[in-house]
Design a protein around this motif. Structure first.
Motif, PDB file in Angstrom:
ATOM      1  N   SER A  78      -2.496  -3.729   2.323  1.00  0.00           N
ATOM      2  CA  SER A  78      -3.979  -3.737   2.215  1.00  0.00           C
ATOM      3  C   SER A  78      -4.413  -4.866   1.610  1.00  0.00           C
ATOM      4  O   SER A  78      -4.075  -5.608   0.736  1.00  0.00           O
ATOM      5  N   SER A  79      -5.823  -5.171   2.158  1.00  0.00           N
ATOM      6  CA  SER A  79      -6.275  -6.156   1.533  1.00  0.00           C
ATOM      7  C   SER A  79      -8.057  -5.856   1.690  1.00  0.00           C
ATOM      8  O   SER A  79      -8.197  -5.053   2.761  1.00  0.00           O
ATOM      9  N   PRO A  80      -8.895  -6.122   0.817  1.00  0.00           N
ATOM     10  CA  PRO A  80     -10.259  -5.939   0.959  1.00  0.00           C
ATOM     11  C   PRO A  80     -10.876  -6.373   2.299  1.00  0.00           C
ATOM     12  O   PRO A  80     -10.365  -7.332   2.601  1.00  0.00           O
ATOM     13  N   ALA A 119       0.770  -1.202  -0.032  1.00  0.00           N
ATOM     14  CA  ALA A 119      -0.171   0.038  -0.029  1.00  0.00           C
ATOM     15  C   ALA A 119       0.726   1.287   0.042  1.00  0.00           C
ATOM     16  O   ALA A 119       0.313   2.293  -0.012  1.00  0.00           O
ATOM     17  N   ARG A 156      -8.642  -0.829  10.265  1.00  0.00           N
ATOM     18  CA  ARG A 156      -9.646  -0.798   9.092  1.00  0.00           C
ATOM     19  C   ARG A 156      -9.757   0.571   8.551  1.00  0.00           C
ATOM     20  O   ARG A 156      -9.799   1.622   9.485  1.00  0.00           O
ATOM     21  N   ASP A 176     -13.566   0.436   3.392  1.00  0.00           N
ATOM     22  CA  ASP A 176     -13.824  -0.807   3.234  1.00  0.00           C
ATOM     23  C   ASP A 176     -12.378  -1.573   3.007  1.00  0.00           C
ATOM     24  O   ASP A 176     -12.367  -3.069   2.606  1.00  0.00           O
ATOM     25  N   THR A 177     -11.525  -1.355   3.550  1.00  0.00           N
ATOM     26  CA  THR A 177      -9.923  -1.968   3.639  1.00  0.00           C
ATOM     27  C   THR A 177      -9.472  -2.254   4.895  1.00  0.00           C
ATOM     28  O   THR A 177      -9.507  -1.555   5.801  1.00  0.00           O
ATOM     29  N   ASP A 178      -8.625  -3.460   5.089  1.00  0.00           N
ATOM     30  CA  ASP A 178      -7.945  -3.790   6.189  1.00  0.00           C
ATOM     31  C   ASP A 178      -6.672  -3.287   5.595  1.00  0.00           C
ATOM     32  O   ASP A 178      -6.034  -3.733   4.552  1.00  0.00           O
TER      33      ASP A 178
END
Length: 143
Positions: free
Chosen positions: A139-141, A13, A105, A108-110
């Motif tokens: 990052s990850s959704p 990210a 968080r 909408d992303t971790d």
């Protein structure tokens, strides 16, 4: 053994994360980069953002997280350098001793914040020789 704060695959990210590892996979006992970098780890402790990793610095300030945030501290047991480099992907010419992992968080992303530390001592306010290398974001959704 303390529970894992984050497990799974995460995309870089920030430019530092892209250069260090590319995609990052966090497993129970290892952290692996798409570039071949790998760190066999053992979970050492669960701390909070407000805790200090050396006499001068707190996790929250370096990782840009809230003081109450959970941080998983992993000791690096063994490392494999990236395929196209002779340098430690997180600490450059030095050696990564510990990795601190936190997941927050953002919309909408971790976002996984990964902080690399040099030194043999368990990072704490009284730990001798613990220094910050860098902090990376992946990052990850959110699920």
């Amino acid at each position: 053994m303390p529970p894992a704060v984050a497990l799974g695959e995460f995309a870089p990210a920030d430019p530092g994360a892209e250069a260090a590892t590319g995609k990052l996979t966090i497993e129970d006992m290892a952290i692996r980069g798409a570039n071949g970098a790998a760190f066999v780890t053992e979970r050492a402790a669960i701390v909070r953002g407000n805790d200090q990793y050396n006499a001068e610095a707190r996790y929250a300030d370096s990782m840009l997280i809230v003081p109450e945030q959970t941080v998983e501290l992993r000791r690096v047991v063994e490392r494999t350098l990236p395929e196209k480099s002779n340098a430690d992907p997180f600490c450059g010419a030095g050696k990564t001793g510990y990795l601190a992992v936190s997941k927050v968080r953002e919309g909408d992303t971790d976002v996984v914040k990964l902080m690399a530390l040099q030194g043999e001592a368990l990072p704490a306010a009284s730990a001798p020789g613990v220094t910050l290398c860098k902090v990376f974001s992946y990052s990850s959704p959110a699920k």
